[in-house]
Design a protein around this motif. Structure first.
Motif, short mmCIF file in Angstrom:
data_model
loop_
_atom_site.label_atom_id
_atom_site.label_comp_id
_atom_site.label_asym_id
_atom_site.label_seq_id
_atom_site.Cartn_x
_atom_site.Cartn_y
_atom_site.Cartn_z
N ASN A 67 -41.21 19.49 -52.84
CA ASN A 67 -40.04 18.72 -53.07
C ASN A 67 -39.21 18.63 -51.88
O ASN A 67 -38.67 17.71 -51.58
CB ASN A 67 -39.16 19.38 -53.93
N ASP A 68 -39.50 19.32 -51.32
CA ASP A 68 -38.69 18.99 -50.14
C ASP A 68 -39.14 19.85 -48.99
O ASP A 68 -40.01 20.70 -49.11
CB ASP A 68 -37.17 19.16 -50.35
N ILE A 69 -38.58 19.66 -47.79
CA ILE A 69 -39.02 20.35 -46.59
C ILE A 69 -38.95 21.86 -46.77
O ILE A 69 -39.90 22.58 -46.44
CB ILE A 69 -38.19 19.94 -45.37
N VAL A 70 -37.92 22.37 -47.32
CA VAL A 70 -37.75 23.82 -47.45
C VAL A 70 -38.80 24.39 -48.39
O VAL A 70 -39.45 25.40 -48.09
CB VAL A 70 -36.35 24.16 -47.97
N ASN A 71 -38.98 23.74 -49.53
CA ASN A 71 -39.99 24.21 -50.46
C ASN A 71 -41.39 24.12 -49.86
O ASN A 71 -42.23 25.01 -50.04
CB ASN A 71 -39.94 23.39 -51.76
N ALA A 72 -41.64 23.02 -49.14
CA ALA A 72 -42.96 22.85 -48.52
C ALA A 72 -43.23 23.95 -47.50
O ALA A 72 -44.31 24.53 -47.46
CB ALA A 72 -43.05 21.48 -47.86
N MET A 73 -42.25 24.24 -46.67
CA MET A 73 -42.44 25.28 -45.66
C MET A 73 -42.56 26.66 -46.30
O MET A 73 -43.29 27.52 -45.83
CB MET A 73 -41.27 25.26 -44.66
N ALA A 74 -41.82 26.85 -47.38
CA ALA A 74 -41.93 28.13 -48.10
C ALA A 74 -43.33 28.30 -48.67
O ALA A 74 -43.92 29.39 -48.62
CB ALA A 74 -40.89 28.20 -49.22
N LEU A 75 -43.90 27.21 -49.19
CA LEU A 75 -45.25 27.27 -49.74
C LEU A 75 -46.28 27.51 -48.63
O LEU A 75 -47.27 28.21 -48.86
CB LEU A 75 -45.57 25.96 -50.48
N VAL A 76 -46.06 26.93 -47.46
CA VAL A 76 -46.95 27.19 -46.33
C VAL A 76 -46.92 28.67 -45.98
O VAL A 76 -47.95 29.30 -45.76
CB VAL A 76 -46.54 26.34 -45.11
N LYS A 77 -45.71 29.23 -45.93
CA LYS A 77 -45.57 30.65 -45.61
C LYS A 77 -46.25 31.51 -46.67
O LYS A 77 -46.96 32.47 -46.34
CB LYS A 77 -44.08 31.01 -45.52
N GLU A 95 -40.03 26.64 -38.22
CA GLU A 95 -38.62 26.96 -38.07
C GLU A 95 -37.80 25.71 -37.76
O GLU A 95 -36.67 25.55 -38.22
CB GLU A 95 -38.42 27.99 -36.96
N LEU A 96 -38.38 24.80 -36.99
CA LEU A 96 -37.69 23.56 -36.65
C LEU A 96 -37.37 22.76 -37.90
O LEU A 96 -36.24 22.28 -38.09
CB LEU A 96 -38.54 22.73 -35.69
N LEU A 97 -38.35 22.61 -38.79
CA LEU A 97 -38.14 21.86 -40.02
C LEU A 97 -37.13 22.55 -40.93
O LEU A 97 -36.28 21.91 -41.55
CB LEU A 97 -39.47 21.68 -40.75
N LEU A 98 -37.22 23.87 -41.02
CA LEU A 98 -36.27 24.62 -41.85
C LEU A 98 -34.84 24.48 -41.31
O LEU A 98 -33.88 24.37 -42.07
CB LEU A 98 -36.67 26.09 -41.91
N CYS A 99 -34.71 24.49 -39.99
CA CYS A 99 -33.38 24.37 -39.39
C CYS A 99 -32.80 22.97 -39.60
O CYS A 99 -31.62 22.82 -39.93
CB CYS A 99 -33.45 24.68 -37.90
N ILE A 100 -33.64 21.95 -39.42
CA ILE A 100 -33.18 20.58 -39.62
C ILE A 100 -32.72 20.37 -41.05
O ILE A 100 -31.74 19.66 -41.31
CB ILE A 100 -34.30 19.59 -39.25
N ALA A 101 -33.41 21.02 -41.99
CA ALA A 101 -33.05 20.87 -43.40
C ALA A 101 -31.64 21.38 -43.68
O ALA A 101 -31.02 20.96 -44.66
CB ALA A 101 -34.06 21.61 -44.28
N CYS A 102 -31.13 22.26 -42.83
CA CYS A 102 -29.77 22.79 -43.03
C CYS A 102 -28.69 21.74 -42.78
O CYS A 102 -27.52 21.97 -43.10
CB CYS A 102 -29.53 23.98 -42.09
#
Length: 237
Positions: free
Chosen positions: A75-85, A169-176
């Motif tokens: 759903n969104d960038i944060v969730n996607a990156m969390a799932l990758v992690k 980290e770049l995507l997570l930061c941009i999401a902020c």
């Protein structure tokens, strides 16, 4: 087909309607891991029926090509990156501690379907090669090191190549910077980290000033009505 009906009646496999139907194998998408995983799960559930169909095609296939294929297929960038992690962590856990559990599951499956299980301590012999020409490795080494570890390592490597630590980290930061819900995901620490990815744009002195500027920014936009209904970074820009 008879075995499939029996399995449905006993509850061993399930069937739904329309989009929920679960008694057919789906075509695998080349790059869709979820599709591949789902197909494997259905193959396990329908294994006896699939075996019967392959045996039928092998004997009565319309042409030699079909018969040959049947032989090989037995759903969104944060969730996607969390799932990758999470995916990376799960894969690493599987690599470190998952072999014994997988071997037990495979052994149970083979016992259930009368499939011969090679002795893990025996010397591994590749199909079509004599024992004299075989490498001096055990079945355990072949299946655990040359197959299990390599498959997991390749998945981890692909995730690491696609989602490097900096990219993630770049995507997570941009999401902020997302202004939705009154800048609910605003995180000053991550935005400073975002600036650190661009040393040519932000000097050490500017980074010190950015800390205070971000505090001023969030205090400025929170009470401002023109920022209250924004839905994305584009709208904020």
């Amino acid at each position: 087909m008879t075995k499939t009906i029996e399995a449905l009646q006993s509850g061993e496999i399930s069937s739904g309607h329309g989009l929920n139907q679960e008694i057919a194998l789906k075509r695998v998408g080349d790059t869709r891991w979820g599709s591949q995983y789902g197909t494997i799960l259905r193959l396990i559930s329908l294994f006896p029926s699939v075996l019967n169909v392959l045996e039928y095609v092998k004997e009565d296939g319309n042409n030699s090509e079909h018969r040959g294929e049947a032989c090989h297929l037995l759903n969104d960038i944060v969730n996607a990156m969390a799932l990758v992690k999470v995916s990376k962590q799960r894969l690493q856990t599987i690599r470190d501690d998952g072999w014994s559990l997988l071997l037990d599951e495979v052994s149970l499956f083979c016992d259930k379907h009368n499939i011969t299980i090679p002795k893990m301590d025996d010397t591994f012999v590749s199909q079509g090669r004599s024992r004299r020409k075989a490498q001096n490795i055990s079945n355990l080494h072949h299946f655990q090191v040359e197959i299990f570890y390599q498959v997991v390592d390749r998945q981890l490597q692909e995730l690491n190549n696609r989602f490097t630590k900096v990219n993630t980290e770049l995507l997570l930061c941009i999401a902020c910077l997302n202004p939705r819900h009154s800048f609910f995901v605003f995180d000053k620490k991550k935005l400073i980290q975002l600036a650190q990815f661009y040393p040519l744009e932000f000097s050490s002195t500017q980074l010190l000033a950015l800390d205070s500027q971000l505090e001023n920014f969030i205090l400025d936009v929170h009470p401002d009505d023109q920022f209250s209904n924004l839905n994305g970074i584009g709208a904020l820009a």
